[in-house]
Design an enzyme around this catalytic site. Structure first.
Site, short mmCIF file in Angstrom:
data_model
loop_
_atom_site.label_atom_id
_atom_site.label_comp_id
_atom_site.label_asym_id
_atom_site.label_seq_id
_atom_site.Cartn_x
_atom_site.Cartn_y
_atom_site.Cartn_z
N ASP A 32 -0.12 15.03 -15.22
CA ASP A 32 -1.27 15.95 -15.13
C ASP A 32 -1.15 16.84 -13.90
O ASP A 32 -2.13 17.11 -13.22
CB ASP A 32 -2.57 15.14 -15.09
N LYS A 42 -16.17 7.29 -8.71
CA LYS A 42 -16.96 6.24 -9.40
C LYS A 42 -16.62 6.29 -10.88
O LYS A 42 -16.80 7.31 -11.52
CB LYS A 42 -18.44 6.55 -9.17
N GLY A 49 -14.68 14.90 -12.47
CA GLY A 49 -13.49 15.10 -13.28
C GLY A 49 -13.70 14.53 -14.66
O GLY A 49 -14.82 14.14 -15.02
N LEU A 54 -18.62 15.61 -4.63
CA LEU A 54 -17.53 16.57 -4.41
C LEU A 54 -17.15 17.24 -5.72
O LEU A 54 -16.55 18.29 -5.75
CB LEU A 54 -16.30 15.85 -3.85
#
Ligand SMILES: Nc1ncnc2c1ncn2[C@@H]1O[C@H](COP(=O)(O)OP(=O)(O)OP(=O)(O)O)[C@@H](O)[C@H]1O
Length: 437
Positions: A163, A71, A50, A47
């Site tokens: 954040d 993960k 990050g 997807l």
């Protein structure tokens, strides 16, 4: 909740001793009866990625639900432990709310820790960027209400998100907005607790952070929420600084240079420097379409002095949320067009003639290569120009100014030196300061 508290606690205690590696974490999982964590999920496509790890789509074979699995490498012994994951687990365990992402499961596999979240269809940045979506004032109110509800819960539990930005506000298939990405979140509360100021993507950073404050509080999240509020109204990021100094310049250019009367402690902040005086612009001229109530709330959220800035809870109680129009029910909010639903992938032609396919789900990572860099706004206009015949819907008369920094074409996020600084800092923090329960 499938999360096995015992498993997580065991992982924590194992990792806290730092003398043990990922193999030990695996054996701890076995000991508490969940050896099949990885086998439970059928992995799908990526997807996105990050700062702290790859996220992929998966199906939970027990419940048949679609999930998103983050993960995260646990790290080798000599590199220290990746505490980001631990922080996210620990805080999400305490934060269960309809406006906060649900952590459904956690399992170690090989040398990685996997965090299983409910799958979210989209995010607020995609909504803001989607020029086919007209955002009414009732829609903006609905999004702001959901953001503030999630934040109020965090702050009530002494958690700072740190954040907040549109792409960390995920949207479920029913339109429900949820705060996500708690990798930088922290427990606050003790008045002398000192934090790093290198948090938040720059455009959402509160002025006290930009002046180097290390004893900040929930006001930093409220400032970021105010930036998102303005972005929803304007359909472009509101304060787009190209460096920290420029960011303060942008803030002062809009709200005026703060004086001691307005913000008494400002000159004692660690990185305080005097800026040339700029007069404030009127909120009415900045947000000409906004209602009086909306402007009043924006002003309270954009208050310079963090001590006087409105709290998330009081913002929710503001008359803006009680007066007409009522917030749009979340299931009626329009969802962004997903690239997958188009008959062919969205194409963007670079000036050099390369065909650049947009990433399947994440237009915000949009980066053109070869030749001139286009602004996201230009790219978006090109995309829509190409798609219009296929979509069959005219791009209506709404003119939405879309501009992302033309030099970089991207929203700023934490850079690599910020990240390594943070990693060192967070590694120390989490082991030195026990969380408030
Ligand atoms: N629960 C989820 N459901 C669907 N997609 C998700 C979910 N969580 C994260 N994603 C997607 O995975 C990608 C990576 O997310 P992640 O939270 O790790 O980082 P990020 O927010 O994109 O970037 P950064 O870490 O720099 O803030 C993003 O595209 C995000 O939209």
């Amino acid at each position: 909740m499938v999360v096995k508290a015992a498993l997580i606690e065991s992982i924590f205690s194992v990792l806290q001793h730092q003398a043990l590696g990922p193999e030990v974490v695996d054996s701890v999982a076995m000991a508490v009866g969940e050896p099949t964590g990885a086998k439970r999920y059928v992995k799908g496509h990526n997807l996105g990625e990050g700062t702290y790890g790859v996220v992929f789509k998966a199906v939970d074979t027990v419940t048949n639900r679609t999930v998103a699995i983050k993960k995260i490498r646990l790290g080798k012994l000599k590199e220290g432990v990746n505490v980001t994951a631990l922080r996210e687990i620990k805080l999400l365990k305490e934060l269960q709310d309809p406006n906060i992402i649900e952590l459904m499961d956690v399992y170690p596999h090989k040398s990685n820790l996997h965090l299983v979240f409910e799958y979210m269809e989209s995010d607020l940045e995609a909504v803001i960027r989607d020029r086919n979506i007209f955002l009414s004032s009732a829609d903006c109110k609905a999004y702001m209400q959901m953001i503030l509800k999630g934040l109020a819960v965090c702050h009530k539990k002494w958690v700072l998100h740190r954040d907040l930005k549109p792409n960390n506000l995920l949207l479920g298939s029913n339109g429900q907005l949820k705060l996500a990405d708690f990798g930088l979140a922290r427990i606050f509360g003790s008045p002398d607790r000192r934090f790093t100021h290198q948090v938040f993507a720059r455009w959402y950073r509160a002025p006290e952070l930009l002046f180097g404050s290390k004893q900040y509080g929930p006001g930093v999240d409220v400032w970021a929420a105010a930036c998102i509020f303005a972005e929803l109204i304007l359909r472009r990021p509101f304060l787009q600084g190209s460096s920290d100094i420029d960011q303060l310049g942008k803030i002062f250019g809009v709200f005026g240079t703060p004086g001691e009367a307005q913000w008494p402690d400002v000159t004692s902040l660690p990185d305080y420097v005097e800026y040339q005086y700029s007069p404030p612009q009127s909120f009415r001229s900045l947000f000409p379409q906004a209602s009086e109530d909306c402007i009043d709330l924006l002003q309270r959220m954009f208050t310079y002095d963090p001590k006087q800035r409105i709290t998330a809870q009081l913002a929710l109680e503001h008359r803006y949320f009680r007066t007409e129009p009522a917030p749009t029910p979340c299931y009626m909010l329009r969802r962004p067009v997903k690239p997958e639903v188009h008959p062919k992938p969205i194409e963007l032609l670079s000036p050099a003639g390369h065909i650049v396919f947009s990433p399947p789900t994440k237009t915000r990572r949009l980066q053109l290569f070869g030749g001139d860099i286009k602004t996201a706004g230009e790219a978006s206009r090109d995309t829509h120009a190409k798609l219009q015949p296929e979509l069959g819907t005219p791009i209506d008369a709404i003119t939405i100014p879309m501009s992302i920094d033309p030099k970089t074409n991207l929203r700023p996020t934490l850079n690599s030196s910020d990240r390594s600084y943070l990693k060192r800092k967070l590694d120390m923090d989490i082991f030195l300061t026990p969380a408030r329960r």
